[in-house]
Motif scaffolding. Structure first.
Motif, PDB file in Angstrom:
ATOM      1  N   SER A 199      29.788  82.691  28.497  1.00 37.73           N
ATOM      2  CA  SER A 199      30.380  81.872  27.923  1.00 37.73           C
ATOM      3  C   SER A 199      30.007  80.589  28.368  1.00 37.73           C
ATOM      4  N   GLN A 200      30.075  80.439  29.242  1.00 31.55           N
ATOM      5  CA  GLN A 200      29.776  79.214  29.042  1.00 31.55           C
ATOM      6  C   GLN A 200      28.827  78.672  28.361  1.00 31.55           C
TER       7      GLN A 200
ATOM      8  N   MET B  59      28.222  79.665  25.472  1.00 35.53           N
ATOM      9  CA  MET B  59      29.526  79.862  24.129  1.00 35.53           C
ATOM     10  C   MET B  59      30.153  78.081  23.869  1.00 35.53           C
ATOM     11  N   ILE B  60      31.025  78.399  25.368  1.00 34.54           N
ATOM     12  CA  ILE B  60      31.935  76.831  25.408  1.00 34.54           C
ATOM     13  C   ILE B  60      30.996  75.823  25.205  1.00 34.54           C
ATOM     14  N   ALA B  61      30.140  75.829  25.213  1.00 33.77           N
ATOM     15  CA  ALA B  61      29.337  74.262  25.430  1.00 33.77           C
ATOM     16  C   ALA B  61      29.031  74.315  24.224  1.00 33.77           C
ATOM     17  N   GLN B  62      29.003  75.119  23.546  1.00 35.89           N
ATOM     18  CA  GLN B  62      27.714  75.053  21.898  1.00 35.89           C
ATOM     19  C   GLN B  62      29.169  74.404  20.597  1.00 35.89           C
ATOM     20  N   VAL B  63      30.534  75.495  21.813  1.00 38.72           N
ATOM     21  CA  VAL B  63      31.514  75.140  20.583  1.00 38.72           C
ATOM     22  C   VAL B  63      32.139  73.418  21.383  1.00 38.72           C
ATOM     23  N   ASP B  64      31.841  73.289  22.600  1.00 43.27           N
ATOM     24  CA  ASP B  64      32.427  71.752  22.892  1.00 43.27           C
ATOM     25  C   ASP B  64      31.450  70.657  21.838  1.00 43.27           C
TER      26      ASP B  64
END
Length: 46
Positions: free
Chosen positions: A33-34, A36-41
Motif C-alpha cells: 500500500s505504501q 501504491m501511495i508513493a506511485q500515485v503521489d
C-alpha cells in the motif's frame, strides 16, 4: 479478524506460528500500500 484472516482472535492469540504468518501478511500488505501511495503521489505531482 475472522474476515481478514479466516481465524478467530482466540486462535490468533493461541498459536505463535499462526500469529507470525498473519503479521507477515499484514507487513507485506502495508508495504504494498505504501508503494501504491508513493506511485500515485508521484503521478499527481508531475
Amino acid at each position: 479478524m475472522h474476515q481478514a484472516h479466516n481465524m478467530s482472535y482466540a486462535e490468533y492469540s493461541r498459536k505463535l506460528d499462526t500469529r507470525l504468518k498473519v503479521e507477515e501478511k499484514r507487513q507485506r500488505e502495508f508495504e504494498q500500500s505504501q508503494k501504491m501511495i508513493a506511485q500515485v503521489d508521484r503521478q499527481l505531482h508531475r
